[in-house]
Design a protein around this motif. Structure first.
Motif, short mmCIF file in Angstrom:
data_model
loop_
_atom_site.label_atom_id
_atom_site.label_comp_id
_atom_site.label_asym_id
_atom_site.label_seq_id
_atom_site.Cartn_x
_atom_site.Cartn_y
_atom_site.Cartn_z
N HIS A 1 -9.05 -14.27 16.63
CA HIS A 1 -7.51 -13.42 17.62
C HIS A 1 -7.61 -13.94 19.74
O HIS A 1 -6.32 -14.17 19.52
N PHE B 1 3.92 0.47 1.50
CA PHE B 1 4.36 -0.54 2.46
C PHE B 1 4.44 -1.79 2.34
O PHE B 1 2.96 -1.57 1.93
N GLU C 1 -12.60 -12.67 11.85
CA GLU C 1 -12.71 -12.85 13.46
C GLU C 1 -15.18 -12.51 13.53
O GLU C 1 -15.45 -11.83 14.20
N TYR D 1 1.06 -1.30 -0.33
CA TYR D 1 0.25 0.22 -0.30
C TYR D 1 1.18 1.35 -0.44
O TYR D 1 2.06 0.58 0.45
N VAL E 1 2.15 -4.89 3.12
CA VAL E 1 1.79 -5.37 4.17
C VAL E 1 2.39 -7.20 4.66
O VAL E 1 2.74 -7.07 5.21
N HIS F 1 -1.01 -11.06 15.09
CA HIS F 1 -1.30 -9.34 15.62
C HIS F 1 -2.29 -8.59 14.83
O HIS F 1 -2.25 -8.87 13.51
N SER F 2 -2.93 -7.46 15.58
CA SER F 2 -3.61 -6.76 14.89
C SER F 2 -2.84 -5.75 13.59
O SER F 2 -1.62 -5.35 14.17
N GLY F 3 -3.78 -5.74 12.16
CA GLY F 3 -2.26 -4.85 11.81
C GLY F 3 -1.49 -6.27 11.02
O GLY F 3 -0.96 -4.97 9.34
N CYS F 4 -0.89 -7.37 10.94
CA CYS F 4 -0.55 -7.97 10.03
C CYS F 4 -0.98 -8.39 8.19
O CYS F 4 -0.32 -9.51 8.03
N GLY F 5 -1.92 -8.28 8.60
CA GLY F 5 -2.78 -8.95 7.09
C GLY F 5 -3.37 -9.51 7.00
O GLY F 5 -3.94 -9.75 5.64
N LYS F 6 -4.53 -10.06 8.00
CA LYS F 6 -5.39 -10.99 7.98
C LYS F 6 -6.25 -10.81 7.07
O LYS F 6 -6.88 -11.52 6.76
N SER F 7 -6.90 -9.39 7.80
CA SER F 7 -8.22 -8.97 6.57
C SER F 7 -8.46 -8.95 5.02
O SER F 7 -8.69 -9.32 4.21
N THR F 8 -6.65 -8.49 4.49
CA THR F 8 -6.61 -8.36 3.31
C THR F 8 -5.95 -9.34 2.70
O THR F 8 -6.78 -9.79 2.16
N1 LIG Z 1 -6.75 0.56 1.72
C1 LIG Z 1 -6.23 0.11 2.18
N2 LIG Z 1 -4.55 1.05 2.30
C2 LIG Z 1 -3.75 1.19 2.99
N3 LIG Z 1 -2.95 1.01 3.86
C3 LIG Z 1 -4.01 -0.66 3.69
C4 LIG Z 1 -5.40 -0.24 3.86
N4 LIG Z 1 -5.98 -1.19 3.87
C5 LIG Z 1 -4.84 -2.29 5.25
N5 LIG Z 1 -3.55 -1.42 5.27
C6 LIG Z 1 -3.14 -1.90 6.08
O1 LIG Z 1 -2.82 -2.98 5.79
C7 LIG Z 1 -2.08 -3.80 7.06
C8 LIG Z 1 -3.38 -5.16 7.02
O2 LIG Z 1 -4.27 -4.46 7.37
P1 LIG Z 1 -5.37 -5.31 8.37
O3 LIG Z 1 -6.51 -4.65 8.09
O4 LIG Z 1 -5.22 -6.54 7.17
O5 LIG Z 1 -4.67 -6.47 9.38
P2 LIG Z 1 -5.44 -7.17 10.25
O6 LIG Z 1 -4.95 -8.06 10.27
O7 LIG Z 1 -6.42 -7.50 9.33
O8 LIG Z 1 -5.87 -6.66 11.65
P3 LIG Z 1 -6.92 -6.54 12.30
O9 LIG Z 1 -6.94 -7.65 13.42
O10 LIG Z 1 -6.55 -5.04 13.89
O11 LIG Z 1 -8.45 -6.87 11.53
C9 LIG Z 1 -2.44 -2.10 8.44
O12 LIG Z 1 -1.17 -2.35 8.41
C10 LIG Z 1 -3.47 -1.53 7.51
O13 LIG Z 1 -3.18 0.15 8.10
#
Ligand SMILES: Nc1ncnc2c1ncn2[C@@H]1O[C@H](COP(=O)(O)OP(=O)(O)OP(=O)(O)O)[C@@H](O)[C@H]1O
Ligand SMILES: [Mg+2]
Lengths: 277, 301
Positions: free
Chosen positions: B199, B23, B166, B15, B25, B44-51
């Motif tokens: 989580h 950066f 989740e 992204y 992910v 952990h939160s923010g590691c990219g699972k939802s992505t």
């Molecule tokens: N559309 C976007 N533009 C820029 N950065 C993004 C975008 N979507 C997600 N990110 C970044 O990608 C990283 C992963 O996000 P993601 O939502 O996949 O985390 P996650 O593992 O699901 O976290 P959580 O457990 O908190 O839900 C985060 O650092 C987030 O800031």
């Protein structure tokens, strides 16, 4: 008294305020002498003519009774029942309003869905929106050459903006999750628009429609005063020219009541499309 | 490598970082999921699972890499991949039942109205929603009931792959427990392939055949694939008695508490696959020692 519900107490208070208000109004107006009590001199100087004073509520009430017991009589161009006059006004409002809705809602959808369309159309909307609808009147009369159609046009132009802006706003604000639900169910564009975006944006759209109908009803009175002929606006102006203040006050009340009814219809619609997240 | 039912190959997501740069992910993440498997992903939160999940759902495009299901490229969302979103994503103007029929009639356009309703009602009943509750709007339902509706909607569509982000994140522990049990029940009835983000370590152990562990972002990796060597059917209160339970749990806690940070930021190798981990407490008769000494054996390869 303490056992009554809040609504009942409020209603009682409303009635009380109305009665007290009317009483004060009634008592503050010096009674006019009946014709029989006038001296010959007074009759000669015209004191017997109804004076252009503010009439008491009892007279307005009598007028209302008289008018409402026969609202649809038609005795020539300058003497039509209040029902017919209001009917003309409502017809014009609805015609202009529906035309506006027909354009504003699809266009609002487009603007709400595409940021390019939004950016392209926004300058026009921003310039056209603050123009008083009546400022269009001379141009409309000149171009359209028809007072009836011009009045409808003025209604159209004043009611289009709140609907357009609210539709665009509502559509743009539909939660992405809901659109994703549509996407994961492979709904087509049209199906998504009707089954997800429209119901999601409906409360905002209907709010815009409600604002529009309010403005349209405000504007039609002024527009009819200008174009004349028929309608409640013309009726008010005509009665003013006749110095019949009782009719003026009566028609003002009617304008308020019709406006309230129109508004509450949309209030009802608003409640049916409302949802809580 | 034998191709899996679902195979994720060299997935990379970058992204813009808001400062003109980029950066990462995650980079070159590869893993597979077998048919009928229940896989959880922990990180952990923010590691990219939802992505990752959004990419699997087809709602987002990766920067590079491919996802194949049944040998075919995944592009765009499809009814073959059902999603239970983190925040339920029920349509608030529809009743619980209509939210489910909404999905079912999209999935089975040929069905009669009565059949759609019957099928939807059956799935709502599977997650414990019956009676007049199904005719209420989401706002009139509790958080747990909403999530049940959302799960019923996804399962009723009988997708080839079910993605859950989740799903129990916002629920209290008691409700969580009941719905987890319902989820297991529906899943074992339908034999669906499930990919779930969570989580909660205990939840993952209870539900999953395999747990994927992600290191911290940025440049997160899917570092390990831990097999849950506890036989099914699993019952919440009994699995803690299983000799493998605490060994697995300790391994996961240790990973998340320490190793996920240590491993993060390392340059991933091309086509990096998670390291398979199989924890079996040997020589220990089942169910005797609730907290065995850590004589675990990690079978690598
Ligand atoms: N559309 C976007 N533009 C820029 N950065 C993004 C975008 N979507 C997600 N990110 C970044 O990608 C990283 C992963 O996000 P993601 O939502 O996949 O985390 P996650 O593992 O699901 O976290 P959580 O457990 O908190 O839900 C985060 O650092 C987030 O800031
Ligand atoms: Mg997430």
């Amino acid at each position: 008294m303490g056992t009554l519900s809040e609504n009942k107490r409020a209603a009682l208070l409303s009635v009380l305020l109305l009665v007290v208000g009317c009483l004060i109004w009634e008592l503050s107006i010096p009674a006019q002498k009946a014709a029989g009590e006038l001296t010959e001199y007074e009759l000669l100087t015209g004191a017997g003519q109804p004076k252009a004073g503010v009439p008491p509520p009892s007279q307005v009430l009598a007028k209302a009774w008289e008018q409402l017991s026969n609202p649809f009589y038609d005795a020539g161009p300058n003497d039509k029942g209040i029902g017919i006059q209001i009917g003309y006004s409502i017809y014009r409002v609805l015609a202009g309003y529906l035309l506006a809705a027909l354009i504003a809602i699809p266009l609002g959808f487009l603007i709400g869905m595409s940021s390019v369309a939004y950016k392209a159309l926004n300058p026009f909307i921003q310039v056209l929106r603050p123009i008083s609808p009546l400022a269009w009147m001379p141009l409309a009369l000149f171009v359209i050459q028809d007072s009836e159609a011009s009045a409808i046009f003025v209604i159209f132009i004043c009611s289009i903006w709140p609907m357009l802006i609210n539709t665009a706003f509502g559509v743009a604000g539909v939660r992405e999750d809901w659109v994703n639900v549509a996407r994961t169910h492979e709904l087509g564009a049209l199906k998504t628009a009707f089954t997800v975006i429209l119901p999601a944006a409906a409360p905002t759209i209907v709010t815009g429609m409600r604002i529009s109908i309010g403005i349209a009803w405000l504007v039609i009175v002024a527009a009819e005063m200008l174009v004349g002929g028929t309608g409640i606006g013309y009726y008010v102006w005509n009665e003013w020219n006749n110095l019949d203040l009782t009719s003026v006050i009566f028609s003002i009340l009617m304008i308020g009541i019709v406006g309230m009814l129109l508004d509450s219809m949309f209030g009802l619609l608003q409640r049916t499309v409302a949802y809580t997240e | 490598m034998a191709t899996s039912f679902l195979s994720i190959e060299q997935l990379t997501q970058r992204y813009p970082d808001g400062k003109g740069g980029e950066f990462t992910v995650f980079e070159n993440a590869s893993f597979g999921i077998e048919k009928g498997e229940f896989v959880c992903i922990l990180g952990h939160s923010g590691c990219g699972k939802s992505t990752i999940m959004n990419i699997l759902a087809g709602l987002a495009e990766p920067t590079s890499g491919v996802v194949k299901m049944d040998g075919r490229h995944v592009s765009g969302p499809s009814l073959d991949r059902g999603v239970v979103f983190q925040n339920y994503s029920l349509l608030p103007w529809l009743t619980a039942l209509k939210n489910v029929t909404f999905g079912v009639s999209a999935r089975f356009p040929g069905w009669s109205k009565a059949k759609v309703i019957e099928h939807s009602t059956a799935f709502l009943a599977k997650v414990g929603l019956t009676g007049d509750a199904i005719h209420r709007k989401p706002s009139q339902l509790s958080g747990g009931m909403r999530q049940r509706v959302s799960i019923a909607r996804a399962f009723a569509n009988e997708p080839k792959l079910l993605l859950l982000d989740e799903p129990f994140g916002a629920l209290d522990a008691l409700t969580r427990g009941t719905i987890q049990d319902e989820l297991i029940k529906v899943w074992s009835d339908t034999d669906q392939t499930v990919f779930m983000i969570t989580h909660d370590i205990d939840e993952a152990i209870l539900l999953a055949d395999r747990i994927l562990l992600m290191t911290n972002g940025p440049m997160a990796q899917v570092a390990e694939s831990v097999e849950i060597t506890i036989p099914r059917p699993r019952v919440r209160n009994d699995i803690v008695e299983h000799p493998n339970y605490y060994a697995i749990r300790n391994h996961l806690v240790h990973f998340l508490a320490q190793r996920s940070a240590e491993l993060s930021g390392q340059e991933p190798t091309v086509n990096q696959h998670p390291k398979p981990v199989r924890i079996v407490m040997t020589e220990e008769p089942e169910g005797e020692d609730p907290e065995p000494a850590p004589r675990l054996r990690a079978v690598e390869g």
